[in-house]
Write an enzyme that holds these catalytic residues in place. Structure first.
Site, PDB file in Angstrom:
ATOM      1  N   LYS A  20       0.828  -1.208   0.000  1.00 38.21           N
ATOM      2  CA  LYS A  20       0.000   0.000   0.000  1.00 38.21           C
ATOM      3  C   LYS A  20       0.859   1.254   0.000  1.00 38.21           C
ATOM      4  O   LYS A  20       0.470   2.265  -0.582  1.00 38.21           O
ATOM      5  CB  LYS A  20      -0.981   0.003   1.176  1.00 38.21           C
ATOM      6  CG  LYS A  20      -2.111  -1.005   0.980  1.00 38.21           C
ATOM      7  CD  LYS A  20      -3.358  -0.677   1.783  1.00 38.21           C
ATOM      8  CE  LYS A  20      -4.466  -1.668   1.426  1.00 38.21           C
ATOM      9  NZ  LYS A  20      -5.672  -1.529   2.220  1.00 38.21           N
ATOM     10  N   LYS A  72     -11.074  -4.315  -4.294  1.00 35.55           N
ATOM     11  CA  LYS A  72     -12.155  -3.373  -4.612  1.00 35.55           C
ATOM     12  C   LYS A  72     -11.632  -1.970  -4.885  1.00 35.55           C
ATOM     13  O   LYS A  72     -12.347  -1.139  -5.417  1.00 35.55           O
ATOM     14  CB  LYS A  72     -13.242  -3.379  -3.541  1.00 35.55           C
ATOM     15  CG  LYS A  72     -12.817  -3.087  -2.116  1.00 35.55           C
ATOM     16  CD  LYS A  72     -14.051  -3.061  -1.222  1.00 35.55           C
ATOM     17  CE  LYS A  72     -13.914  -3.852   0.056  1.00 35.55           C
ATOM     18  NZ  LYS A  72     -12.856  -3.417   0.961  1.00 35.55           N
ATOM     19  N   LYS A  82      -4.039  -9.939  -6.463  1.00 36.02           N
ATOM     20  CA  LYS A  82      -5.349 -10.297  -5.909  1.00 36.02           C
ATOM     21  C   LYS A  82      -6.434  -9.317  -6.384  1.00 36.02           C
ATOM     22  O   LYS A  82      -6.146  -8.149  -6.655  1.00 36.02           O
ATOM     23  CB  LYS A  82      -5.303 -10.380  -4.372  1.00 36.02           C
ATOM     24  CG  LYS A  82      -5.388  -9.064  -3.654  1.00 36.02           C
ATOM     25  CD  LYS A  82      -5.845  -9.238  -2.202  1.00 36.02           C
ATOM     26  CE  LYS A  82      -6.152  -7.850  -1.653  1.00 36.02           C
ATOM     27  NZ  LYS A  82      -7.041  -7.762  -0.559  1.00 36.02           N
TER      28      LYS A  82
HETATM   29  P1  ATP Z   1      -8.910  -2.843  -0.406  1.00 30.86           P
HETATM   30  O1  ATP Z   1      -8.843  -3.093  -1.868  1.00 30.86           O
HETATM   31  O2  ATP Z   1      -9.573  -1.547  -0.041  1.00 30.86           O
HETATM   32  O3  ATP Z   1      -7.617  -3.053   0.317  1.00 30.86           O
HETATM   33  P2  ATP Z   1      -9.992  -5.451  -0.113  1.00 30.86           P
HETATM   34  O4  ATP Z   1     -10.778  -5.697  -1.344  1.00 30.86           O
HETATM   35  O5  ATP Z   1      -8.677  -6.112   0.019  1.00 30.86           O
HETATM   36  O6  ATP Z   1      -9.894  -3.921   0.170  1.00 30.86           O
HETATM   37  P3  ATP Z   1     -10.887  -5.826   2.648  1.00 30.86           P
HETATM   38  O7  ATP Z   1     -12.009  -5.038   3.172  1.00 30.86           O
HETATM   39  O8  ATP Z   1      -9.538  -5.392   3.052  1.00 30.86           O
HETATM   40  O9  ATP Z   1     -10.961  -5.907   1.074  1.00 30.86           O
HETATM   41  O10 ATP Z   1     -11.104  -7.369   3.014  1.00 30.86           O
HETATM   42  C1  ATP Z   1     -12.271  -7.964   3.511  1.00 30.86           C
HETATM   43  C2  ATP Z   1     -12.122  -9.471   3.502  1.00 30.86           C
HETATM   44  O11 ATP Z   1     -12.092  -9.954   2.157  1.00 30.86           O
HETATM   45  C3  ATP Z   1     -10.829  -9.982   4.150  1.00 30.86           C
HETATM   46  O12 ATP Z   1     -11.116 -11.147   4.893  1.00 30.86           O
HETATM   47  C4  ATP Z   1      -9.945 -10.316   3.000  1.00 30.86           C
HETATM   48  O13 ATP Z   1      -9.011 -11.329   3.298  1.00 30.86           O
HETATM   49  C5  ATP Z   1     -10.960 -10.807   1.979  1.00 30.86           C
HETATM   50  N1  ATP Z   1     -10.477 -10.619   0.607  1.00 30.86           N
HETATM   51  C6  ATP Z   1     -10.172  -9.429   0.025  1.00 30.86           C
HETATM   52  N2  ATP Z   1      -9.793  -9.611  -1.253  1.00 30.86           N
HETATM   53  C7  ATP Z   1      -9.844 -10.958  -1.469  1.00 30.86           C
HETATM   54  C8  ATP Z   1      -9.570 -11.780  -2.607  1.00 30.86           C
HETATM   55  N3  ATP Z   1      -9.158 -11.255  -3.755  1.00 30.86           N
HETATM   56  N4  ATP Z   1      -9.751 -13.103  -2.495  1.00 30.86           N
HETATM   57  C9  ATP Z   1     -10.170 -13.660  -1.335  1.00 30.86           C
HETATM   58  N5  ATP Z   1     -10.455 -12.932  -0.231  1.00 30.86           N
HETATM   59  C10 ATP Z   1     -10.288 -11.607  -0.279  1.00 30.86           C
END
Ligand code: ATP
Ligand code: LTN
Length: 336
Positions: A119, A204, A201
């Protein structure tokens, strides 16, 4: 009369940030499991808006995204009658415990966190202390509720390990205080990859909306995004190293339909990628349809959503206050 021993259900804690619209990665990697776990466990779920501001957010959008995420979690099946569901900033014990835990966490440990490195590379203009300290606030979230299990996607493994180390250190210094939590990772789709770069990965907050499927994408959009997913030039549907794009699509299809990777390979033997991508897109759109319908109903009822926030915050405060008081006593803070 002899008293029946009460068996304490295992306690679950997890959270998700209101940084945009929930993706298929969030859903398959985390939220779908949260819903299933409600039958068996004592579940506490949070919207981590304090974590969200470690990356710059527009205040109006953050407020909207928080209520929207509340509606989405309800639509996915989180049941506020069975689980505690609350917004992190509305429960003050999280900020309070995280200060104490900060003083039990080493600079070196936080410097090794890969999410911090990623990040800060992505936002070089805003490498703030909160971004560095993010895992300590996450440890406070988990430890406040004495959680046994933390259902998260694979990307959060390092943070859960750090939480255990912090808890263990505190317990050694001050005597048994925290339960040591364990990570709980899904067998399938623990790491859903970007549709545009399957070595990254799905996230969002990706700048390219074609890289992720939002839970609220329309069926046509979902199909279009899957059709333009990056794969390879082999035209062979099987799960193998070096075929990250196809592996990702197969994992998604398997997590949605319950079919094994071998069954998927057999189903699509001799068929082209176009046909496979369409099948994955259709299966995903179909699985999300009921969630989208329920979402619309919740979204329109702002008073209900705010009521859920209030009730969840009261429950969470009551549960977490006990741990915080114990911690304050142990470290030598005067009581009021
Ligand atoms: P950001 O993009 O803002 O960092 P994010 O999409 O990674 O957010 P979070 O809110 O940080 O989402 O994560 C919420 C949950 O979703 C966590 O348990 C995280 O491990 C899971 N998660 C996020 N992205 C993935 C993915 N690509 N595959 C599986 N699990 C995920
Ligand atoms: N950092 C997590 C969100 C999160 C979390 C938590 C997950 C905040 N606090 C406590 C589990 C337990 C993420 O998914 N990025």
């Amino acid at each position: 009369m002899e008293q029946q021993p009460t068996v304490r259900k295992k306690r679950i804690f997890s959270a998700i940030q209101p940084t945009g619209i929930m993706t298929l990665g969030n859903y398959l990697g985390a939220v779908r499991n949260w819903v299933e776990m409600q039958d068996e466990f004592d579940c506490i779920y949070s919207i981590a808006n304090m974590h969200a501001i470690t990356v710059r957010q527009d205040p109006k959008e953050l407020r909207e995204n928080t209520l929207r995420l509340m509606a989405l979690l309800l639509a996915c099946g989180i049941d506020p009658e069975r689980s505690v569901l609350f917004v992190q900033s509305q429960v003050k014990t999280h900020a309070e415990l995280s200060w104490v835990l900060n003083c039990c966490t080493q600079f070196g440990e936080l410097s090794r966190m890969t999410q911090f490195k990623d990040k800060s590379a992505r936002h070089p203009e805003n490498i703030n202390a909160g971004l560095f300290d993010y895992p300590v606030l996450m440890a406070a979230d988990i430890l406040l509720y004495q959680a046994d299990l933390v259902p998260v996607g694979d990307d959060q493994r390092q943070h859960v390990e750090l939480t255990r180390n912090i808890a263990q250190r505190f317990n050694t210094l001050y005597g048994q205080t925290f339960v040591l939590p364990e990570g709980y990772y899904p067998k399938l789709a623990a790491r859903v990859m970007s549709l545009q770069d399957p070595t990254k990965k799905m996230s969002k907050s990706d700048d390219n909306p074609k890289a992720f499927i939002s839970i609220l994408d329309k069926p046509e959009t979902i199909l279009k995004k899957f059709r333009s997913a990056v794969t390879d030039s082999e035209a062979q549907i099987c799960y193998r190293e070096g075929k990250e794009g196809i592996n990702n699509l197969m994992s998604i299809y398997s997590a949605i339909t319950g079919r094994t990777l071998q069954q998927i390979t057999d189903e699509f033997a001799g068929k082209g990628y176009g046909e496979f991508k369409t099948a994955v897109g259709e299966a995903v759109a179909e699985a999300l349809r009921p969630v989208q319908e329920r979402y619309e109903a919740y979204r329109q009822d702002k008073a209900y959503l705010e009521g859920c926030c209030r009730k969840g915050a009261e429950q969470a405060l009551r549960l977490s206050q006990r741990t915080l008081e114990k911690v304050y006593r142990k470290v030598g803070f005067l009581s009021l």
